[in-house]
Motif scaffolding. Structure first.
Motif, mmCIF file in Angstrom:
data_model
loop_
_atom_site.group_PDB
_atom_site.id
_atom_site.type_symbol
_atom_site.label_atom_id
_atom_site.label_comp_id
_atom_site.label_asym_id
_atom_site.label_seq_id
_atom_site.Cartn_x
_atom_site.Cartn_y
_atom_site.Cartn_z
ATOM 1 N N ILE A 48 8.609 -22.307 -18.819
ATOM 2 C CA ILE A 48 7.783 -21.191 -19.297
ATOM 3 C C ILE A 48 7.130 -21.572 -20.622
ATOM 4 O O ILE A 48 5.982 -21.201 -20.887
ATOM 5 C CB ILE A 48 8.625 -19.912 -19.442
ATOM 6 C CG1 ILE A 48 9.128 -19.468 -18.063
ATOM 7 C CG2 ILE A 48 7.811 -18.797 -20.109
ATOM 8 C CD1 ILE A 48 10.003 -18.238 -18.085
ATOM 9 N N TYR A 49 7.849 -22.327 -21.453
ATOM 10 C CA TYR A 49 7.239 -22.837 -22.679
ATOM 11 C C TYR A 49 6.039 -23.718 -22.349
ATOM 12 O O TYR A 49 4.988 -23.626 -22.997
ATOM 13 C CB TYR A 49 8.256 -23.646 -23.489
ATOM 14 C CG TYR A 49 9.469 -22.887 -23.962
ATOM 15 C CD1 TYR A 49 9.404 -21.521 -24.226
ATOM 16 C CD2 TYR A 49 10.684 -23.532 -24.173
ATOM 17 C CE1 TYR A 49 10.521 -20.826 -24.675
ATOM 18 C CE2 TYR A 49 11.802 -22.853 -24.621
ATOM 19 C CZ TYR A 49 11.716 -21.503 -24.862
ATOM 20 O OH TYR A 49 12.819 -20.821 -25.305
ATOM 21 N N ILE A 50 6.219 -24.573 -21.360
ATOM 22 C CA ILE A 50 5.130 -25.467 -20.958
ATOM 23 C C ILE A 50 3.943 -24.653 -20.448
ATOM 24 O O ILE A 50 2.780 -24.951 -20.763
ATOM 25 C CB ILE A 50 5.607 -26.464 -19.877
ATOM 26 C CG1 ILE A 50 6.608 -27.452 -20.483
ATOM 27 C CG2 ILE A 50 4.415 -27.214 -19.260
ATOM 28 C CD1 ILE A 50 7.188 -28.441 -19.481
ATOM 29 N N TRP A 51 4.209 -23.601 -19.661
ATOM 30 C CA TRP A 51 3.123 -22.758 -19.138
ATOM 31 C C TRP A 51 2.334 -22.127 -20.287
ATOM 32 O O TRP A 51 1.098 -22.089 -20.258
ATOM 33 C CB TRP A 51 3.695 -21.662 -18.241
ATOM 34 C CG TRP A 51 2.638 -20.753 -17.681
ATOM 35 C CD1 TRP A 51 1.912 -20.938 -16.543
ATOM 36 C CD2 TRP A 51 2.176 -19.527 -18.259
ATOM 37 N NE1 TRP A 51 1.027 -19.907 -16.366
ATOM 38 C CE2 TRP A 51 1.165 -19.026 -17.414
ATOM 39 C CE3 TRP A 51 2.507 -18.803 -19.397
ATOM 40 C CZ2 TRP A 51 0.481 -17.834 -17.661
ATOM 41 C CZ3 TRP A 51 1.833 -17.615 -19.660
ATOM 42 C CH2 TRP A 51 0.838 -17.139 -18.802
ATOM 43 N N ASN A 52 3.051 -21.639 -21.294
ATOM 44 C CA ASN A 52 2.368 -21.034 -22.433
ATOM 45 C C ASN A 52 1.552 -22.057 -23.215
ATOM 46 O O ASN A 52 0.470 -21.745 -23.712
ATOM 47 C CB ASN A 52 3.384 -20.352 -23.361
ATOM 48 C CG ASN A 52 3.782 -18.969 -22.876
ATOM 49 O OD1 ASN A 52 3.076 -17.996 -23.084
ATOM 50 N ND2 ASN A 52 4.921 -18.886 -22.191
ATOM 51 N N LYS A 78 -2.452 -22.027 -23.953
ATOM 52 C CA LYS A 78 -3.010 -22.235 -25.285
ATOM 53 C C LYS A 78 -3.931 -23.457 -25.337
ATOM 54 O O LYS A 78 -4.562 -23.725 -26.364
ATOM 55 C CB LYS A 78 -1.878 -22.412 -26.304
ATOM 56 C CG LYS A 78 -1.009 -21.174 -26.511
ATOM 57 C CD LYS A 78 -1.787 -20.069 -27.204
ATOM 58 C CE LYS A 78 -0.897 -18.883 -27.521
ATOM 59 N NZ LYS A 78 -1.635 -17.805 -28.228
ATOM 60 N N GLY A 79 -3.994 -24.211 -24.240
ATOM 61 C CA GLY A 79 -4.851 -25.393 -24.190
ATOM 62 C C GLY A 79 -4.282 -26.607 -24.891
ATOM 63 O O GLY A 79 -5.019 -27.562 -25.176
ATOM 64 N N LEU A 80 -2.961 -26.607 -25.170
ATOM 65 C CA LEU A 80 -2.343 -27.709 -25.905
ATOM 66 C C LEU A 80 -1.669 -28.735 -24.998
ATOM 67 O O LEU A 80 -1.619 -29.921 -25.331
ATOM 68 C CB LEU A 80 -1.309 -27.165 -26.895
ATOM 69 C CG LEU A 80 -1.854 -26.285 -28.027
ATOM 70 C CD1 LEU A 80 -0.704 -25.807 -28.904
ATOM 71 C CD2 LEU A 80 -2.869 -27.045 -28.854
#
Length: 210
Positions: free
Chosen positions: A71-75, A79-81
């Motif tokens: 979920i961190y990766i999805w966020n 964010k485009g990071l």
């Protein structure tokens, strides 16, 4: 043992930093915000805490981090990071939890004996700690679902309410286990969670009155 605690302490530094940054920016803009650094520090902290939990033979810590990791990766993608990272780093980060899980399943009986039959930690306490981690991690499942519907990475009020409930449970688990890393990590978040609930509710009331 000191080296293990240092890994856990560094993970908690990242988690504390993410909350501090999010809190400062929320106070600045008078609304609950979801800054990019919150998710960068979340991923770094989760990665280190997985290692800490594994070295401590603590199933509840690993469970909580595995669930929220992607979920961190999805966020970060929202964010485009994420796509700005080198491909090799993306692969390593994305595969690490899977490799660790496969390693555990490859020797399942030893895994169960290590985590669930620890003579120093009774089963009821492991269940309590695991429940705390599940509740604490469900906030990110909720955040992901809410953000998907909203169309952007956001941190709604219920996210902070779930955070507070899960954090209190984990803090109690840490006190019983005499784990300074868990106690320190959870106790620093109480004020931030409560303050975000207050800011979020105030923001929602303003939205309804308009």
């Amino acid at each position: 043992m000191i080296g293990i605690y240092l890994i856990g302490l560094l993970a908690q530094v990242f988690f504390s930093a993410r909350m501090l940054i999010q809190w400062i920016l929320s106070e600045k803009y008078k609304k609950v915000v979801s800054p990019s650094l919150y998710w960068v520090f979340s991923l770094l902290g989760a990665y280190l805490l997985c290692i800490y939990g594994w070295l401590r033979n603590d199933f509840s810590i690993i469970l909580g981090q595995f669930i929220s990791f992607y979920i961190y990766i999805w966020n970060l993608k929202e964010k485009g990071l994420w796509n700005k990272l080198p491909r090799i780093i993306q692969v390593v980060l994305a595969l690490t939890p899977v490799v660790a899980a496969c390693f555990a399943l490859n020797d399942f009986h030893s895994f169960v004996d290590s985590f669930f039959k620890d003579e120093d930690v009774p089963l009821w306490l492991i269940v309590m700690g695991s429940m705390g981690q599940v509740i604490f991690t469900l906030r990110f499942v909720y955040q992901w679902y809410y953000s998907k519907r909203f169309g952007a990475s956001v941190l709604p009020v219920n996210f902070w309410i779930i955070s507070l409930v899960g954090s209190l449970t984990i803090a109690l688990y840490g006190i019983i286990r005499l784990d300074p890393i868990l106690i320190l990590g959870q106790s620093t978040g109480f004020i931030v969670y409560i303050r975000n609930i207050m800011i979020g509710n105030r923001e929602n009331k303003k939205g309804k009155s308009v």
